[in-house]
Structures are given as structure tokens and as C-alpha cells.
Write a protein that holds these residues in place. Structure first.
Motif, short mmCIF file in Angstrom:
data_model
loop_
_atom_site.label_atom_id
_atom_site.label_comp_id
_atom_site.label_asym_id
_atom_site.label_seq_id
_atom_site.Cartn_x
_atom_site.Cartn_y
_atom_site.Cartn_z
N HIS A 118 -12.11 -5.95 -4.16
CA HIS A 118 -12.12 -5.20 -5.41
C HIS A 118 -13.38 -5.50 -6.20
O HIS A 118 -14.04 -4.59 -6.73
CB HIS A 118 -10.87 -5.55 -6.24
N ARG A 136 -6.77 -2.93 -7.64
CA ARG A 136 -6.18 -4.22 -7.26
C ARG A 136 -4.66 -4.15 -7.38
O ARG A 136 -4.13 -3.59 -8.34
CB ARG A 136 -6.72 -5.33 -8.16
N VAL A 194 -5.51 -4.66 -2.13
CA VAL A 194 -6.19 -3.54 -2.76
C VAL A 194 -5.72 -2.24 -2.11
O VAL A 194 -5.31 -2.22 -0.94
CB VAL A 194 -7.73 -3.62 -2.65
#
Length: 423
Positions: A118, A136, A194
Motif C-alpha cells: 500500500h 489497505r 490490500v
């Protein structure tokens, strides 16, 4: 760092975990160049097994139960000349050691962007290199908002992971919730996940037989990027498991330069000043796009590059860590098709739930032209599990060909034989 012929060998600290280079391979490559000290968690059965195979005189520091501060103190006492790791999850520890000992390595801020997918996407977007929708996932409550941002299909994967472990495509909210629950219950992969937008591939760039992505291998020395190779790929197995590599990559004229240009923009955007990188790039209808940048040697790549071009990438990585990279006068031109093609083909099942066939496979594969070595262990109790990623396979085939037509003929023969192997 160059030592005198009569001086002591410099100390290289290797923060070890099973990754892109084996312990024995590292020790063999570093012989007569430095004294290698392995820092490894002997509470990890794989690490313990690997380090137990080394000669008894090899220095090993057991890091099991030590805090990062204690690991750094042990490292500093050895007065090392360099530090390196070949495993993503150990980059933070190696960076902390480098900072404590005044050694060149990826700095801690850069490491965060290398190990956290991320953060990496955010850094690349902020630098104007590439905007990729990425959210995230800290808990199940983040799933549906993330999916609303990425759209479908989308890719779910660990925020800090490698080898396509627990990585899959999801097509709706229910599938996303099911997969996330599956991955985070009794899993060896801990931490955040993610959800990313799916980069649709363009198979017309290199043809449907070949993979629609490549990796770029580089060494960065004080901000200078030395690109050593572009690695071609075979198509992925379900869902995102790699099935084989080859060097050089098969690319249309001009595309190699575009790929390297994008890779170098990414490395600069992430602040990479010193270290080894392995960058994956996908061909899409919008052109080459970044999959991810890794701050370590690419798995399997060193062997292939050495066989096809005589370039010892592992040796260069060790030299870079010691401050004496000893680059050859002329690195191979990325995308160059001179000198034939070398490959590795992974004996990986096409999908989940399959079992291996008979041990006669090895002899059969040796009969295929272009096959040089078959490294396989046929265990009848083995079962396919795509969640375990790329490394969940029964073996690897090493080979070479004079050209891409020969490579294709060899790979097709391997694929045909493997169709009758899995059951």
C-alpha cells in the motif's frame, strides 16, 4: 571495499531466511571474498535446516527471541563491512543493522515502501509514476469500501508478502469476504492485506503462448542504476502462480527500452539509492504498468542469467553489499537476443487438489531436447494448494535453447508431458 592480499577478509552479515538465494549458494559465491556470518532464526524449521547443511565452521548467530535492538547490537560487535538479505520480510532487520553499523543498504524509509504494498502504491502515485487504486484491509469492515473503490475484478493479497501466497482474484463482495476470512483464519500470513485494481493484460504484445509480464533485474550503486536483465515469463497458473522464467525476454523492438525506463522511474520514486531490485511489469492495453518493486534479488533469476550471459548476479549482489561490486566491463544489454535462451520451468499443478504421478517423470523429462537438469522430488503424499503460492511445486526443470522457437518447442513438450502427470 578492497582488502590487501594479506589482510583479513571483510565480514558480510547475511540476514537469512529461505528466499531468493540459498545459504549454501551464498557461502559458495562469497568464498575467498569475505567471511559470511549468517543471522537466522533457528526456531524456524526451514532456516534451521538450511543452516545445518553448512560446514560446521560457518559462523551462525541465532536470532530466535531477540529484539531488533539486540540483533543490531550483535551485528555491530562483529564490525561488518556489509549486510544483505534475500528475503522480503527481513529487509527491515537488514536496514536496521545497516543504519546501526553505518553500512550502505536500502534506508529504513525506502524499505517501508518496498515491503508494504500500500505504501509503495502511494509513493509511486505521489511521484507521478503510476496511479493504481489500492486500499489497505485491516479488518473485514474495510472490505466493501475497498471494493467500491477498486471495482471488479480486483486482486486481494497480503500487504507484505511474496511468491503469490494467499493472492487471488475476486469478482464480487461475497467472494471477497469469503477469501479474506479464509486467508486470515489459521494462516501463516499475518498482518494487513490490500485490495488492488486488476491490471488487465494484453496478450497481443508478446503472443498468447508467453506470459503478459516481465521482471527487470537491477543493482543500484549510490543512485546509479545498473540494469542487468529483463526476464521473460511463462503464463501464470491459477490464480497468480508463476510457471517459469527465461532470459532474455521476448520483446518487440523498442519495448525493452520502455520497460527499463518505467522501472528506473519507479526505483527513483521509491528513493532506492543502494541495493538489488527485482521489478515486475505487466503489459496492458494502456502500455507497460508496474506490478511491484522488490528490494532484493529475484528468485531463480541469478541461475538463468549466469547460464545465458555468464553474469553472476548473486556475486554482484554480494560485492555491492561489500562496497566492491566489481561490475563487468559490459553488462548484457537488456532485451538482447544474442547467445541463446536459458530457462527454468516449474513443475507446478494447473489447479488445486491434484496429486503427483509416478517417479518416472524425471526420466521422461530428460528425453526432451533442451532439458539440462531436472530437480524434482516426487512425494505421493504431496497435494496441490494454490494458496501456498509459486513455491508449492514438486520440482524445477533447467534448460536452454538456441532461440525462442527452440524454447517454445521445449516448453510445449514439457507442458504436454505434465498433462498426464497430475491426477
Amino acid at each position: 571495499m578492497t582488502r590487501s592480499s594479506n589482510g583479513p577478509l571483510p565480514v558480510l552479515l547475511v540476514v537469512y531466511g529461505r528466499g531468493a538465494a540459498t545459504a549454501l549458494g551464498i557461502l559458495t559465491t562469497a568464498r575467498r571474498r569475505c567471511t559470511v556470518v549468517f543471522f537466522g532464526d533457528l526456531g524456524d524449521p526451514e532456516v534451521a535446516a538450511d543452516l545445518a547443511r553448512l560446514p560446521e565452521t560457518t559462523p551462525v548467530v541465532d536470532t530466535a527471541g531477540l529484539t531488533r535492538e539486540q540483533v543490531c547490537a550483535r551485528a555491530q560487535a562483529l564490525r561488518p563491512a556489509g549486510v544483505v538479505t534475500f528475503k522480503d520480510s527481513l529487509l527491515r532487520t537488514a536496514a536496521a543493522i545497516a543504519e546501526r553499523c553505518g553500512l550502505r543498504f536500502h534506508d529504513p524509509a525506502t524499505v517501508e515502501a518496498l515491503v508494504d504494498k500500500h505504501s509503495q502504491r502511494a509513493a509511486l502515485a505521489a511521484a507521478g509514476v503510476q496511479a493504481t487504486i489500492c486500499r489497505r484491509i485491516r479488518s473485514a469492515v474495510d472490505l466493501r469500501p475497498a471494493l467500491a473503490a477498486t471495482g471488479v475484478p480486483a486482486v486481494l493479497k497480503p500487504c507484505s508478502g511474496a511468491g503469490s501466497v494467499n493472492t487471488c482474484l475476486v469478482h464480487d463482495a461475497e467472494e471477497l469476504e469469503d477469501r479474506y476470512a479464509e486467508f486470515t483464519t489459521d494462516s501463516s500470513v499475518r498482518g494487513d492485506y490490500v485490495l488492488e485494481e486488476y491490471l488487465v493484460g494484453d496478450t497481443t504484445v508478446v503472443g498468447e503462448f508467453w506470459g503478459d509480464y516481465v521482471s527487470v533485474e537491477s543493482l543500484v550503486e549510490d543512485g546509479r542504476i545498473h540494469t542487468t536483465a529483463i526476464t521473460g515469463k511463462l503464463p501464470l497458473a491459477f490464480p497468480f502462480r508463476e510457471t517459469g522464467y527465461f532470459i532474455p525476454a521476448l520483446l518487440p523492438d523498442g519495448l525493452a527500452q520502455s520497460v527499463v525506463r518505467l522501472e528506473q522511474q519507479a526505483l527513483r520514486a521509491l528513493g532506492i539509492r543502494h541495493g538489488v531490485t527485482h521489478t515486475e511489469i505487466k503489459f496492458t492495453p494502456q502500455g507497460p504498468r508496474l506490478i511491484e518493486v522488490n528490494g532484493r534479488l529475484g528468485g531463480h533469476v541469478a541461475d538463468i542469467l549466469n547460464r545465458v550471459a555468464g553474469v553472476d548476479l548473486l556475486g554482484l549482489a554480494i560485492g555491492l553489499a561489500l562496497g566492491d561490486p566489481d561490475f563487468p566491463q559490459a553488462l548484457p544489454r537488456p532485451g538482447s537476443r544474442e547467445g541463446g535462451v536459458a530457462f527454468q520451468y516449474f513443475l507446478s499443478p494447473p489447479f488445486d487438489g491434484l496429486a503427483p504421478g509416478g517417479a518416472g517423470l524425471v526420466d521422461d523429462l530428460y528425453r526432451i531436447p533442451g532439458v539440462d537438469l531436472v530437480d524434482a522430488r516426487i512425494d505421493p503424499s504431496w497435494r496441490a494448494d494454490w494458496r501456498a503460492g509459486t513455491e508449492r511445486l514438486v520440482g524445477t526443470v533447467y534448460g536452454s535453447a538456441d532461440d525462442f522457437a527452440g524454447l517454445r518447442a521445449t516448453v510445449e513438450a514439457l507442458q504436454q508431458r505434465m498433462k498426464t502427470f497430475w491426477r
